[in-house]
Enzyme design. Structure first.
Site, PDB file in Angstrom:
ATOM      1  N   ARG A 233       0.849  -1.193   0.000  1.00 15.74           N
ATOM      2  CA  ARG A 233       0.000   0.000   0.000  1.00 15.74           C
ATOM      3  C   ARG A 233       0.885   1.244   0.000  1.00 15.74           C
ATOM      4  NH1 ARG A 233      -3.551  -2.658  -1.562  1.00 15.74           N
ATOM      5  NH2 ARG A 233      -5.568  -3.143  -0.621  1.00 15.74           N
ATOM      6  N   GLU A 262      -4.263   7.286  -4.514  1.00 11.60           N
ATOM      7  CA  GLU A 262      -4.577   6.781  -5.867  1.00 11.60           C
ATOM      8  C   GLU A 262      -5.909   7.316  -6.368  1.00 11.60           C
ATOM      9  OE1 GLU A 262      -4.334   2.517  -5.558  1.00 11.60           O
ATOM     10  OE2 GLU A 262      -2.242   2.597  -4.950  1.00 11.60           O
ATOM     11  N   HIS A 280      -1.383   0.275  -9.950  1.00  9.29           N
ATOM     12  CA  HIS A 280      -2.006  -0.692  -9.025  1.00  9.29           C
ATOM     13  C   HIS A 280      -2.570  -1.900  -9.804  1.00  9.29           C
ATOM     14  CE1 HIS A 280      -4.031  -1.022  -4.822  1.00  9.29           C
ATOM     15  NE2 HIS A 280      -3.834  -2.222  -5.328  1.00  9.29           N
TER      16      HIS A 280
HETATM   17  P1  NDP Z   1      -0.861 -11.281   5.115  1.00  7.18           P
HETATM   18  O1  NDP Z   1      -1.759 -10.843   6.222  1.00  7.18           O
HETATM   19  O2  NDP Z   1      -0.779 -12.725   4.768  1.00  7.18           O
HETATM   20  O3  NDP Z   1       0.644 -10.802   5.416  1.00  7.18           O
HETATM   21  C1  NDP Z   1       0.948  -9.564   5.961  1.00  7.18           C
HETATM   22  C2  NDP Z   1       2.403  -9.601   6.434  1.00  7.18           C
HETATM   23  O4  NDP Z   1       2.739  -8.295   6.904  1.00  7.18           O
HETATM   24  C3  NDP Z   1       2.641 -10.567   7.577  1.00  7.18           C
HETATM   25  O5  NDP Z   1       3.870 -11.214   7.381  1.00  7.18           O
HETATM   26  C4  NDP Z   1       2.697  -9.663   8.801  1.00  7.18           C
HETATM   27  O6  NDP Z   1       3.522 -10.263   9.798  1.00  7.18           O
HETATM   28  C5  NDP Z   1       3.322  -8.404   8.204  1.00  7.18           C
HETATM   29  N1  NDP Z   1       3.005  -7.199   8.962  1.00  7.18           N
HETATM   30  C6  NDP Z   1       1.781  -6.697   9.255  1.00  7.18           C
HETATM   31  N2  NDP Z   1       1.893  -5.588   9.997  1.00  7.18           N
HETATM   32  C7  NDP Z   1       3.216  -5.382  10.182  1.00  7.18           C
HETATM   33  C8  NDP Z   1       3.971  -4.412  10.891  1.00  7.18           C
HETATM   34  N3  NDP Z   1       3.379  -3.404  11.551  1.00  7.18           N
HETATM   35  N4  NDP Z   1       5.313  -4.511  10.889  1.00  7.18           N
HETATM   36  C9  NDP Z   1       5.921  -5.532  10.225  1.00  7.18           C
HETATM   37  N5  NDP Z   1       5.271  -6.479   9.539  1.00  7.18           N
HETATM   38  C10 NDP Z   1       3.928  -6.405   9.524  1.00  7.18           C
HETATM   39  O7  NDP Z   1      -1.281 -10.407   3.866  1.00  7.18           O
HETATM   40  P2  NDP Z   1      -1.057 -10.703   2.307  1.00  7.18           P
HETATM   41  O8  NDP Z   1       0.349 -11.159   2.098  1.00  7.18           O
HETATM   42  O9  NDP Z   1      -2.163 -11.536   1.793  1.00  7.18           O
HETATM   43  O10 NDP Z   1      -1.256  -9.208   1.720  1.00  7.18           O
HETATM   44  C11 NDP Z   1      -0.475  -8.143   2.190  1.00  7.18           C
HETATM   45  C12 NDP Z   1      -0.989  -6.811   1.682  1.00  7.18           C
HETATM   46  O11 NDP Z   1      -0.624  -6.643   0.333  1.00  7.18           O
HETATM   47  C13 NDP Z   1      -2.507  -6.637   1.675  1.00  7.18           C
HETATM   48  O12 NDP Z   1      -2.997  -6.271   2.941  1.00  7.18           O
HETATM   49  C14 NDP Z   1      -2.713  -5.550   0.652  1.00  7.18           C
HETATM   50  O13 NDP Z   1      -2.708  -4.288   1.276  1.00  7.18           O
HETATM   51  C15 NDP Z   1      -1.480  -5.678  -0.251  1.00  7.18           C
HETATM   52  N6  NDP Z   1      -1.858  -6.118  -1.603  1.00  7.18           N
HETATM   53  C16 NDP Z   1      -1.620  -5.312  -2.674  1.00  7.18           C
HETATM   54  C17 NDP Z   1      -1.988  -5.708  -3.949  1.00  7.18           C
HETATM   55  C18 NDP Z   1      -1.759  -4.845  -5.131  1.00  7.18           C
HETATM   56  O14 NDP Z   1      -2.567  -4.891  -6.063  1.00  7.18           O
HETATM   57  N7  NDP Z   1      -0.687  -4.081  -5.197  1.00  7.18           N
HETATM   58  C19 NDP Z   1      -2.662  -6.988  -4.180  1.00  7.18           C
HETATM   59  C20 NDP Z   1      -2.800  -7.789  -2.995  1.00  7.18           C
HETATM   60  C21 NDP Z   1      -2.417  -7.352  -1.757  1.00  7.18           C
HETATM   61  P3  NDP Z   1       3.326  -9.966  11.386  1.00  7.18           P
HETATM   62  O15 NDP Z   1       1.851  -9.983  11.638  1.00  7.18           O
HETATM   63  O16 NDP Z   1       4.095 -11.058  12.056  1.00  7.18           O
HETATM   64  O17 NDP Z   1       3.937  -8.625  11.606  1.00  7.18           O
END
Ligand code: NDP
Length: 320
Positions: A233, A262, A280
């Site tokens: 994001r 966006e 995006h």
């Molecule tokens: P997941 O929930 O599977 O993974 C999120 C990861 O981020 C986890 O490893 C989590 O680990 C980590 N994370 C969350 N908060 C923090 C933090 N504050 N500090 C460090 N690490 C953090 O999500 P997905 O992989 O399925 O998707 C991730 C994001 O990608 C979506 O939420 C979306 O916003 C974005 N996305 C963008 C797309 C695009 O079109 N460009 C398409 C699809 C997704 P932990 O909780 O251990 O910190």
């Protein structure tokens, strides 16, 4: 005969969602901004499910007194006020996993395009400069010998890491909690990882904790050979600091699929010669968007049939 549940489709949602729901539910449509009084009298009370792609805030939720489920098109559900939904016992669902491969592919493509400047090379050819002027200039950057840090090793981050294994780069990651099973170097802090790597790939959700976490300090730590790729994001990056870092040579280049506001892209990022910018599109193939649409529809249909959704988000209850 039992009355069909009413589902509200808010704004533009891939038409396949409506096609899949047709006949099973009664469909109602409204524009993206659902405000009190916008639906015809008597309609709001009957709505039990919502399909949305984008924003659905507390005011919108407040318009629908008998709402049970909000099915979000997308794995990132930051547009939906999950706190307001949870407070009312409304389930929110998203579309995890079905887009992992597409988004991870995009991250790798964006990384290669940013480092090797392939889009510019193609423009060079199409403009006839290869014939007129000669070979496209050698790219100053290369993927060879790079050390990649992945910020977020969730469903998508892990697929990015698996793909990177094939490129012979070193791989590490930062998350709040270590993934014991992951064969990559763990960094407990983002700044610590930025100091240790020269390539940062961000794939974290939009949450209060991730706001502008890729700031001037992280970019300095990445260093003059540094490359930033963001497919998560735009919210996560301080775009002003990034533009300044690109101009000053604090880092070498950036590849971005997502932006803070966006579809507006800051002029400084557009003007920078060392950016590779996408609108995006990480999950934007017909096959993947269809799979996402199917999961939105299946969450709603399964909810109405069984009282349990397929993929609820962690913040909202799983009804039963
Ligand atoms: P997941 O929930 O599977 O993974 C999120 C990861 O981020 C986890 O490893 C989590 O680990 C980590 N994370 C969350 N908060 C923090 C933090 N504050 N500090 C460090 N690490 C953090 O999500 P997905 O992989 O399925 O998707 C991730 C994001 O990608 C979506 O939420 C979306 O916003 C974005 N996305 C963008 C797309 C695009 O079109 N460009 C398409 C699809 C997704 P932990 O909780 O251990 O910190």
């Amino acid at each position: 005969m039992q009355e069909k549940p009413k589902v509200l489709i808010v704004g533009k949602v891939r038409e396949r969602v409506a096609e899949r729901l047709e006949g099973e539910v009664e469909l109602v449509r409204c524009s993206a901004a659902l405000e009190p009084g916008k639906l015809a009298p008597g309609i709001a009370e009957g709505i039990r499910g919502v399909a949305v792609s984008g924003s659905f805030d507390a005011a919108a939720i407040g318009c629908l007194p008998n709402l049970q489920i909000i099915a979000n098109f997308g794995v990132g559900y930051d547009g939906v006020d999950v706190g307001a939904a949870a407070a009312r016992g409304i389930v929110v669902t998203n579309t995890p996993d079905v887009l992992n491969d597409e988004v991870a592919d995009t991250a790798i493509a964006l990384l290669l395009n940013t480092v090797r400047r392939f889009p510019e090379a193609e423009t060079w050819l199409r403009e006839g400069r290869w014939e007129r002027t000669g070979a496209f200039p050698l790219s100053k950057l290369s993927l060879r010998g790079r050390s990649v840090g992945i910020y977020g090793l969730g469903r998508i981050g892990l697929e990015i890491a698996r793909r990177l294994e094939g490129f012979g780069v070193s791989i590490s990651y930062h998350t709040r909690s270590r993934r014991e099973e992951a064969p990559y170097v763990y960094h407990p802090t983002l700044i610590g990882m930025a100091e240790a790597v020269d390539t940062l790939i961000a794939i974290v959700p939009k949450t209060p904790e991730t706001y502008k976490t890729i700031d001037a300090g992280v970019l300095v730590a990445l260093g003059p050979n540094g490359v930033l790729i963001n497919v998560g994001r735009g919210w996560t990056v301080d775009e002003e600091a990034l533009a300044a870092a690109l101009e000053a040579g604090t880092i070498a280049a950036a590849g971005l699929d997502v932006f803070q506001d966006e579809p507006h892209v800051p002029g400084a990022l557009l003007a920078a010669p060392n950016t590779c910018l996408l609108p995006h599109v990480a999950s934007a193939s017909v096959a993947t968007r269809d799979a996402m649409a199917d999961l939105v529809a299946d969450n709603l249909l399964t909810w109405f049939r069984t009282g349990r959704p397929l993929t609820p988000v962690p913040e909202t209850p799983v009804g039963g």
